[in-house]
Design a protein around this motif. Structure first.
Motif, PDB file in Angstrom:
ATOM      1  N   LEU A  34       0.711  -1.270   0.224  1.00 46.38           N
ATOM      2  CA  LEU A  34       0.135   0.122   0.093  1.00 46.38           C
ATOM      3  C   LEU A  34       0.627   1.330   0.031  1.00 46.38           C
ATOM      4  O   LEU A  34       0.653   2.364  -0.935  1.00 46.38           O
ATOM      5  CB  LEU A  34      -1.001   0.081   1.172  1.00 46.38           C
ATOM      6  CG  LEU A  34      -1.919   1.056   1.500  1.00 46.38           C
ATOM      7  CD1 LEU A  34      -2.772   1.330   0.065  1.00 46.38           C
ATOM      8  CD2 LEU A  34      -2.705   1.104   2.350  1.00 46.38           C
ATOM      9  N   VAL A  83      -4.570  -4.595  -3.546  1.00 48.32           N
ATOM     10  CA  VAL A  83      -3.994  -4.468  -2.235  1.00 48.32           C
ATOM     11  C   VAL A  83      -5.081  -4.240  -1.136  1.00 48.32           C
ATOM     12  O   VAL A  83      -4.893  -4.907  -0.173  1.00 48.32           O
ATOM     13  CB  VAL A  83      -2.833  -3.295  -2.222  1.00 48.32           C
ATOM     14  CG1 VAL A  83      -2.561  -2.878  -0.803  1.00 48.32           C
ATOM     15  CG2 VAL A  83      -1.758  -3.683  -3.102  1.00 48.32           C
ATOM     16  N   ILE A  84      -5.967  -3.424  -1.369  1.00 48.50           N
ATOM     17  CA  ILE A  84      -6.987  -3.298  -0.403  1.00 48.50           C
ATOM     18  C   ILE A  84      -7.942  -4.484  -0.410  1.00 48.50           C
ATOM     19  O   ILE A  84      -8.230  -4.808   1.064  1.00 48.50           O
ATOM     20  CB  ILE A  84      -7.920  -2.128  -0.801  1.00 48.50           C
ATOM     21  CG1 ILE A  84      -7.179  -0.827  -0.919  1.00 48.50           C
ATOM     22  CG2 ILE A  84      -9.083  -2.073  -0.020  1.00 48.50           C
ATOM     23  CD1 ILE A  84      -6.722  -0.259   0.414  1.00 48.50           C
ATOM     24  N   ILE A 100      -4.350  -0.743  -6.629  1.00 52.31           N
ATOM     25  CA  ILE A 100      -5.042  -0.537  -5.310  1.00 52.31           C
ATOM     26  C   ILE A 100      -6.119  -1.313  -5.091  1.00 52.31           C
ATOM     27  O   ILE A 100      -6.275  -1.748  -3.667  1.00 52.31           O
ATOM     28  CB  ILE A 100      -5.181   1.226  -5.287  1.00 52.31           C
ATOM     29  CG1 ILE A 100      -5.304   1.435  -3.818  1.00 52.31           C
ATOM     30  CG2 ILE A 100      -6.293   1.492  -6.110  1.00 52.31           C
ATOM     31  CD1 ILE A 100      -5.421   2.682  -3.459  1.00 52.31           C
ATOM     32  N   GLU A 141      -3.718   5.838   6.808  1.00 58.27           N
ATOM     33  CA  GLU A 141      -3.401   4.287   7.339  1.00 58.27           C
ATOM     34  C   GLU A 141      -4.217   4.285   8.737  1.00 58.27           C
ATOM     35  O   GLU A 141      -4.836   3.098   8.877  1.00 58.27           O
ATOM     36  CB  GLU A 141      -2.094   3.792   7.441  1.00 58.27           C
ATOM     37  CG  GLU A 141      -1.623   2.515   7.963  1.00 58.27           C
ATOM     38  CD  GLU A 141      -0.169   2.342   8.246  1.00 58.27           C
ATOM     39  OE1 GLU A 141       0.280   2.549   9.297  1.00 58.27           O
ATOM     40  OE2 GLU A 141       0.319   1.650   7.086  1.00 58.27           O
TER      41      GLU A 141
END
Length: 163
Positions: free
Chosen positions: A9, A59-60, A56, A114
């Motif tokens: 991330l 990754v999420i 993204i 984050e």
């Protein structure tokens, strides 16, 4: 592992920032397209996500599956993170490009984003990685930012980063 996913991330955010700062005219042109302003883009009319969001989203999705990020849906979380990174990068380009404090501003912002999305387990994993770095490299490392430390700690893992 989980640490690698957190680092992925951060790598995406860093890559986004690096490219945008190296190509400010292209970056500005990408987001000044009439379709964005008028809602006439193909994505706006079909509800499809832009292809550029693939990394993204991946990754999420993994962070949510690993229980490290709150599950508010992959697309909403990814869009929130993208918007946060886009906003800070746009401000950097417009207001403080090349400033000696730009790296710290970006790192502080990424840490706040984050913290907003990490679950308690995700926060524990981030702290574990920080302790690992401190133990392996000594106290001088504490001057580095949390995102830098997470990326450095996870680089010991043999799984390649998301591209």
């Amino acid at each position: 592992g989980a640490g690698r996913t957190l680092a992925d991330l951060h790598r995406l955010g860093d890559a986004y920032r690096t490219w945008a700062c190296a190509n400010p005219a292209c970056y500005a042109a990408m987001f000044s397209h009439a379709g964005l302003a008028g809602g006439d883009s193909p994505q706006a009319s079909t509800g499809d996500t832009p292809e550029s969001m693939g990394p993204i989203l991946t990754v999420i999705e993994r962070l949510i599956a690993d229980g490290l990020v709150r599950d508010a849906g992959v697309l909403p979380v990814a869009t929130s993170v993208w918007a946060a990174v886009h906003g800070i990068v746009s401000l950097e380009i417009a207001l403080w490009a090349g400033s000696p404090g730009a790296d710290q501003i970006f790192a502080t912002h990424m840490e706040a984003v984050e913290r907003g999305w990490l679950t308690p387990r995700g926060q524990d994993e981030a702290r574990r990685l920080l302790r690992q770095i401190e133990t392996e490299s000594g106290e001088g490392e504490r001057r580095s930012t949390t995102p830098e430390l997470i990326v450095r700690a996870s680089s010991r893992n043999d799984r390649p980063p998301v591209s």
